[in-house]
Design a protein around this motif. Structure first.
Motif, PDB file in Angstrom:
ATOM      1  N   ASP A  50     -14.214  12.632 -62.372  1.00 54.04           N
ATOM      2  CA  ASP A  50     -15.491  12.728 -61.663  1.00 54.04           C
ATOM      3  C   ASP A  50     -15.826  14.161 -61.254  1.00 54.04           C
ATOM      4  N   GLY A  51     -14.795  14.998 -61.130  1.00 55.19           N
ATOM      5  CA  GLY A  51     -15.023  16.371 -60.676  1.00 55.19           C
ATOM      6  C   GLY A  51     -15.330  16.469 -59.202  1.00 55.19           C
ATOM      7  N   VAL A  52     -14.985  15.417 -58.443  1.00 56.04           N
ATOM      8  CA  VAL A  52     -15.260  15.406 -57.010  1.00 56.04           C
ATOM      9  C   VAL A  52     -14.252  14.501 -56.317  1.00 56.04           C
ATOM     10  N   VAL A  53     -13.836  14.878 -55.111  1.00 60.19           N
ATOM     11  CA  VAL A  53     -13.026  14.018 -54.267  1.00 60.19           C
ATOM     12  C   VAL A  53     -13.908  13.549 -53.119  1.00 60.19           C
ATOM     13  N   VAL A  54     -13.902  12.243 -52.863  1.00 56.15           N
ATOM     14  CA  VAL A  54     -14.794  11.666 -51.858  1.00 56.15           C
ATOM     15  C   VAL A  54     -13.975  11.259 -50.628  1.00 56.15           C
ATOM     16  N   LEU A  55     -14.292  11.876 -49.504  1.00 59.93           N
ATOM     17  CA  LEU A  55     -13.598  11.598 -48.253  1.00 59.93           C
ATOM     18  C   LEU A  55     -14.425  10.658 -47.386  1.00 59.93           C
ATOM     19  N   GLY A  56     -13.788   9.649 -46.839  1.00 56.52           N
ATOM     20  CA  GLY A  56     -14.413   8.832 -45.808  1.00 56.52           C
ATOM     21  C   GLY A  56     -14.183   9.507 -44.469  1.00 56.52           C
ATOM     22  N   VAL A  57     -15.254   9.794 -43.736  1.00 55.64           N
ATOM     23  CA  VAL A  57     -15.140  10.510 -42.453  1.00 55.64           C
ATOM     24  C   VAL A  57     -15.789   9.685 -41.352  1.00 55.64           C
ATOM     25  N   ARG A  58     -15.375   9.954 -40.119  1.00 53.18           N
ATOM     26  CA  ARG A  58     -15.926   9.254 -38.963  1.00 53.18           C
ATOM     27  C   ARG A  58     -16.956  10.129 -38.271  1.00 53.18           C
ATOM     28  N   GLU A  59     -17.858   9.478 -37.559  1.00 59.43           N
ATOM     29  CA  GLU A  59     -18.955  10.180 -36.898  1.00 59.43           C
ATOM     30  C   GLU A  59     -18.604  10.557 -35.459  1.00 59.43           C
ATOM     31  N   ALA A  60     -17.729   9.737 -34.823  1.00 62.68           N
ATOM     32  CA  ALA A  60     -17.487   9.963 -33.398  1.00 62.68           C
ATOM     33  C   ALA A  60     -16.071   9.601 -32.970  1.00 62.68           C
ATOM     34  N   SER A  61     -15.078   9.832 -33.831  1.00 64.64           N
ATOM     35  CA  SER A  61     -13.687   9.604 -33.444  1.00 64.64           C
ATOM     36  C   SER A  61     -13.097  10.920 -32.935  1.00 64.64           C
ATOM     37  N   ILE A  62     -13.544  11.315 -31.752  1.00 64.06           N
ATOM     38  CA  ILE A  62     -13.124  12.579 -31.146  1.00 64.06           C
ATOM     39  C   ILE A  62     -11.690  12.426 -30.635  1.00 64.06           C
ATOM     40  N   PRO A  63     -10.787  13.371 -30.899  1.00 60.68           N
ATOM     41  CA  PRO A  63     -10.956  14.614 -31.658  1.00 60.68           C
ATOM     42  C   PRO A  63     -10.391  14.521 -33.071  1.00 60.68           C
ATOM     43  N   PHE A  64     -10.374  13.331 -33.655  1.00 58.87           N
ATOM     44  CA  PHE A  64      -9.743  13.134 -34.951  1.00 58.87           C
ATOM     45  C   PHE A  64     -10.680  13.466 -36.109  1.00 58.87           C
ATOM     46  N   SER A  65     -11.827  12.824 -36.121  1.00 60.24           N
ATOM     47  CA  SER A  65     -12.801  13.033 -37.194  1.00 60.24           C
ATOM     48  C   SER A  65     -14.170  12.755 -36.604  1.00 60.24           C
ATOM     49  N   TYR A  66     -14.987  13.809 -36.479  1.00 60.92           N
ATOM     50  CA  TYR A  66     -16.286  13.634 -35.843  1.00 60.92           C
ATOM     51  C   TYR A  66     -17.233  14.747 -36.262  1.00 60.92           C
ATOM     52  N   PHE A  67     -18.515  14.491 -36.081  1.00 60.01           N
ATOM     53  CA  PHE A  67     -19.551  15.461 -36.443  1.00 60.01           C
ATOM     54  C   PHE A  67     -19.860  16.314 -35.220  1.00 60.01           C
ATOM     55  N   ASP A  68     -19.739  17.625 -35.360  1.00 60.59           N
ATOM     56  CA  ASP A  68     -19.941  18.521 -34.210  1.00 60.59           C
ATOM     57  C   ASP A  68     -21.331  19.141 -34.168  1.00 60.59           C
ATOM     58  N   GLY A  69     -22.239  18.609 -34.993  1.00 65.78           N
ATOM     59  CA  GLY A  69     -23.596  19.147 -35.072  1.00 65.78           C
ATOM     60  C   GLY A  69     -23.806  20.004 -36.294  1.00 65.78           C
ATOM     61  N   LYS A  70     -22.697  20.436 -36.917  1.00 66.18           N
ATOM     62  CA  LYS A  70     -22.780  21.272 -38.121  1.00 66.18           C
ATOM     63  C   LYS A  70     -22.000  20.670 -39.279  1.00 66.18           C
ATOM     64  N   SER A  71     -20.820  20.153 -38.987  1.00 62.39           N
ATOM     65  CA  SER A  71     -19.953  19.620 -40.033  1.00 62.39           C
ATOM     66  C   SER A  71     -18.968  18.635 -39.425  1.00 62.39           C
ATOM     67  N   THR A  72     -18.203  17.971 -40.296  1.00 58.12           N
ATOM     68  CA  THR A  72     -17.148  17.074 -39.825  1.00 58.12           C
ATOM     69  C   THR A  72     -15.910  17.905 -39.486  1.00 58.12           C
ATOM     70  N   VAL A  73     -15.378  17.715 -38.299  1.00 59.64           N
ATOM     71  CA  VAL A  73     -14.218  18.477 -37.835  1.00 59.64           C
ATOM     72  C   VAL A  73     -13.228  17.514 -37.196  1.00 59.64           C
ATOM     73  N   GLY A  74     -12.062  18.051 -36.822  1.00 58.77           N
ATOM     74  CA  GLY A  74     -11.110  17.243 -36.078  1.00 58.77           C
ATOM     75  C   GLY A  74      -9.691  17.376 -36.579  1.00 58.77           C
ATOM     76  N   TYR A  75      -8.802  16.798 -35.828  1.00 61.97           N
ATOM     77  CA  TYR A  75      -7.362  16.833 -36.112  1.00 61.97           C
ATOM     78  C   TYR A  75      -7.050  16.205 -37.469  1.00 61.97           C
ATOM     79  N   SER A  76      -7.483  14.961 -37.679  1.00 59.69           N
ATOM     80  CA  SER A  76      -7.176  14.303 -38.947  1.00 59.69           C
ATOM     81  C   SER A  76      -8.075  14.777 -40.082  1.00 59.69           C
ATOM     82  N   GLN A  77      -9.271  15.275 -39.755  1.00 59.55           N
ATOM     83  CA  GLN A  77     -10.122  15.860 -40.786  1.00 59.55           C
ATOM     84  C   GLN A  77      -9.458  17.117 -41.356  1.00 59.55           C
TER      85      GLN A  77
END
Length: 312
Positions: A50-77
């Motif tokens: 496919d030429g791409v890896v698709v990650l499932g990310v969370r929107e509000a699992s702070i501080p693991f995987s969440y959107f900070d207004g710019k990108s997905t960030v966090g410990y598990s991200q």
């Protein structure tokens, strides 16, 4: 050497050459330019083709995987992106594209099974029951299941919830634990299951529920990032102890080996503890809030002895 042994040896030698070529060509040519692409199976083959890896990310699992207004960030991200880097090296594809798809507790497993995502490293609990449908990496976090309530509510433990409205998040192991407690202890709680963590915490803030039952670090994250953190308290004898892990499709040993290698190296090298301090004991985006959630002895032991065991 008989025929089967010679064939096995030849396959091993070819695989070794492929691995060496991938390392040598990283940054110069992709695995697609070698004769090794036919060695790939499972998720690695899908990603390569496919030429791409698709990650499932969370929107509000702070501080693991969440959107900070710019990108997905966090410990598990961060761990997920470390795994992506290893995939790029293994495939010899430094320009591999990364696509993120937001998932919830309810849809993350179906999206994995339907090949809509390749890997999910958010706040997914590894349970024995879930092993029937998905595979799990080495654990990257151990935690207790507790609740967050309003200060002054008079609620200190789960027996105080008898007959009261309580919220949790749909599709989580916490929901299962809470409903089992309700039945076993005849508490007659009025349990509602929100679509995601944000919706559940909003129900508590709007007084639609007296408690939000969830993973301890998640509720500490909501408390710390709320404009009025002192209005809330995390309480309750733990309903149990569980672990987070990355989730991927079953029966894919090459991908499991790659993912577990990244996590184990991080834990035994000290990188995992440094990452933990970054996200749990220092200011985090977007508002510079510090969760002040010190590394537990359970997580310290996990880092010293990486493993992929469920705790339930």
């Amino acid at each position: 050497m008989h025929g089967t042994g010679r064939a096995r040896a030849a396959r091993f030698a070819h695989s070794a050459r492929c691995a060496l070529m991938a390392l040598v060509t990283f940054g110069a040519a992709s695995l697609a330019d070698t004769a090794c692409a036919d060695e790939l199976t499972g998720t690695l083959k899908k990603i390569h083709d496919d030429g791409v890896v698709v990650l499932g990310v969370r929107e509000a699992s702070i501080p693991f995987s969440y959107f900070d207004g710019k990108s997905t960030v966090g410990y598990s991200q961060t761990i997920a992106l470390q795994i992506v880097d290893e995939i790029k090296k293994t495939l010899g594809m430094p320009q591999l594209k990364v696509r993120e798809i937001t998932v919830t507790s309810s849809n993350r497993t179906p999206m994995l099974l339907n090949n809509q995502i390749d890997l999910e490293c958010g706040s997914t609990t590894h349970t024995v029951e879930r092993e029937n449908v998905a595979a799990f990496s080495n654990s990257f976090f151990q935690y207790a299941v507790r609740m967050i309530v309003r200060k002054g509510s008079g609620i200190t433990d789960f027996q105080d919830l008898a007959g009261k409205p309580v919220v949790t998040t749909a599709g989580t192991s916490d929901e299962r634990l809470l409903r089992r407690l309700n039945t076993d202890k005849h508490l007659n709680m009025r349990i509602s299951s929100a679509r995601d963590h944000s919706e559940a915490f909003a129900a508590l803030k709007d007084d639609k529920a007296v408690a939000f039952v969830m993973d301890e670090p998640i509720v500490y994250g909501f408390k710390a990032t709320d404009p009025r953190p002192d209005d809330f308290v995390v309480t309750g004898t733990p309903l149990g102890y569980e672990v987070y892990a990355c989730m991927f499709r079953k029966g894919d040993e090459p991908f499991r080996t790659l993912v577990n290698g990244v996590i184990a190296r991080g834990q035994t090298s000290g990188d995992a503890e440094r990452l933990y301090k970054q996200w749990f004991t220092q200011p985090i985006p977007p508002r510079g809030i510090n969760l002040n959630f010190s590394l537990s002895e359970q997580n310290r032991a996990l880092f010293a002895h990486p493993n992929d065991r469920a705790l339930d």
